[in-house]
Design a protein around this motif. Structure first.
Motif, short mmCIF file in Angstrom:
data_model
loop_
_atom_site.label_atom_id
_atom_site.label_comp_id
_atom_site.label_asym_id
_atom_site.label_seq_id
_atom_site.Cartn_x
_atom_site.Cartn_y
_atom_site.Cartn_z
N LYS A 37 -48.41 -37.72 35.87
CA LYS A 37 -47.40 -37.88 34.94
C LYS A 37 -48.37 -38.13 33.95
N VAL A 39 -47.22 -39.64 30.11
CA VAL A 39 -46.00 -40.86 29.68
C VAL A 39 -45.89 -41.66 28.08
N ALA A 40 -44.97 -41.22 27.13
CA ALA A 40 -45.95 -41.47 25.61
C ALA A 40 -45.04 -42.95 25.66
N SER A 41 -46.40 -44.29 25.47
CA SER A 41 -45.65 -45.57 25.62
C SER A 41 -46.91 -45.73 24.21
N ILE A 46 -49.84 -42.56 28.44
CA ILE A 46 -50.53 -42.59 29.75
C ILE A 46 -50.71 -41.69 30.82
N ARG A 48 -50.78 -40.90 34.75
CA ARG A 48 -51.18 -40.80 35.88
C ARG A 48 -51.14 -40.02 36.82
N GLU A 50 -51.95 -39.16 40.90
CA GLU A 50 -52.19 -39.86 42.12
C GLU A 50 -51.64 -38.53 43.05
N LYS A 88 -58.21 -46.54 35.39
CA LYS A 88 -58.31 -47.75 36.74
C LYS A 88 -58.00 -46.85 36.93
N ILE A 89 -58.57 -47.60 38.69
CA ILE A 89 -58.81 -46.52 39.70
C ILE A 89 -59.10 -47.29 41.24
N HIS A 90 -57.03 -47.10 41.78
CA HIS A 90 -57.09 -47.76 43.29
C HIS A 90 -57.05 -46.94 44.30
N ARG A 92 -57.51 -46.82 48.58
CA ARG A 92 -58.36 -46.75 49.70
C ARG A 92 -58.45 -46.35 50.87
N LYS A 98 -54.87 -43.42 43.02
CA LYS A 98 -54.24 -43.04 42.49
C LYS A 98 -55.26 -43.01 40.83
N PHE A 100 -55.46 -44.38 36.97
CA PHE A 100 -54.13 -44.37 35.67
C PHE A 100 -55.16 -44.95 34.54
N GLU A 102 -55.14 -44.71 29.81
CA GLU A 102 -54.42 -45.21 28.84
C GLU A 102 -54.84 -44.56 27.61
#
Lengths: 111, 225
Positions: A37, A39-41, A46, A48, A50, A88-90, A92, A98, A100, A102
């Motif tokens: 993904k 996305v403009a913010s 951003i 992503r 995943e 950031k990495i999420h 498990r 995921k 992320f 930015e």
């Protein structure tokens, strides 16, 4: 996203980040599905990435990677920090990963 | 009278070519200028005669009509291609159009539909034999909607400021807190919130959060870290 004016530097780095992210997934994740993904913010973009693959223990991996001088995630982090962004990495084990990212898309005024 | 459109027929069955020629000769807007029995011969002939239209059989002795279509498309972008085929299977149809053909007629119905097809294709329109359109539409209805959405048209109408406000609201900040972050008044934040809800067709903060999560603005997993 279409009308966004992104500097070519940011553009190429986002492209590389997606490439590297996908390569990591292909190499390690054993994933069936990947979602990207973008996305403009304002004032940021951003990104992503995943996957639903086998996941990993982020902390252990990053420590090990820096010892072994492995590139994958480190080089992505490096790229992101060059763009003044954050990553950031999420993840498990068994739950997929995921990533992320930015980054600002506006050139910062300098001086 | 308008200028005649020149046509080359590429099909390995002489009898069938003869048939197609007879059909085409019924309409004086079209003129068959050449016939070829193989893909290779057809390509050479197209190079030489530069026809307006090429009628290609989907199965040729030396290569598939689909491959030939791709080659024709690449070298002669002006030439329109109509496929005639024994097959009414959707896969062939999709492939034919993807390769660059703009018309598709099933051989069985060629006598009624070939001219109609040629007219559409010559005009620059797409033509799909109505005897297969039923199957094509059915197939379209079966296939799931594409998961990947290229852009979200509604979100794209938000101004930069509204994007900023939306993100903070979705992250759970109060109007007052957003106001402080952006150095604007809470009243202005409220206005932005109303505009955002309106543009995105949302009615509550929960809906706004859900929308933001779906879009990828926020992510609950990553919050916790």
């Amino acid at each position: 996203m279409d009308d966004l004016k992104i500097s070519s530097n940011t553009e190429i780095n986002l492209y590389r980040l997606i490439q590297e992210g996908l390569w990591n997934i292909k190499k390690h994740a054993e994933a069936a599905k990947v979602t990207i993904k973008l996305v403009a913010s304002f004032p940021n973009i951003i990104l992503r990435i995943e996957d639903d693959g086998k996941g990993f223990n982020v902390k252990e991996r990053l420590t090990a990677a820096s010892k072994e001088k492995r590139m994958g995630l480190r080089s992505m982090e490096e790229r992101v920090s060059l763009l003044d962004g954050k990553m950031k990495i999420h993840s498990r084990p068994k739950e997929g990963t995921k990533v992320f990212i930015e980054v600002p898309y506006k050139e910062k005024k300098r001086g | 009278m308008a200028e005649q459109k020149s046509i080359i027929i590429i099909d390995d069955h002489p009898l069938f070519r003869e048939g197609l020629k007879t059909i085409i000769s019924r309409d004086d807007r079209f003129k068959v200028v050449g016939e070829a029995g193989s893909g290779h011969e057809g390509l050479e002939m197209t190079k030489r005669l530069k026809p307006d239209l090429v009628v290609v059989d989907i199965s040729l002795p030396d290569q598939s009509g689909i491959q030939l279509t791709r080659d024709l498309r690449r070298h002669f972008s002006e030439t329109k291609i109509l496929i005639v085929s024994m097959h009414s299977k959707i896969d062939y149809i999709a492939e034919a159009f993807q390769a660059g053909a703009t018309g598709y007629v099933v051989k069985e119905s060629a006598s009624e539909r070939l001219l109609q097809g040629l007219k559409s294709v010559a005009k620059g329109d797409y033509y799909l034999d109505s005897s297969v359109s039923h199957a094509v539409v059915e197939n379209l209805m079966k296939s799931p909607l594409k998961a990947a959405k290229i852009t979200d048209a509604d979100y794209a109408t938000l101004t930069p400021r509204e994007q900023e406000v939306m993100r903070f609201l979705a992250e759970g900040l109060s109007s007052k807190a957003v106001a402080e972050k952006l150095f604007i008044s809470p009243k202005t934040v409220e206005n932005h919130r109303a505009n955002i809800m309106n543009k995105l067709g949302l009615h509550s903060t929960i809906e706004l959060v859900r929308y933001a999560a779906k879009l990828g603005l926020i992510d609950v997993d990553l919050w916790k870290d």
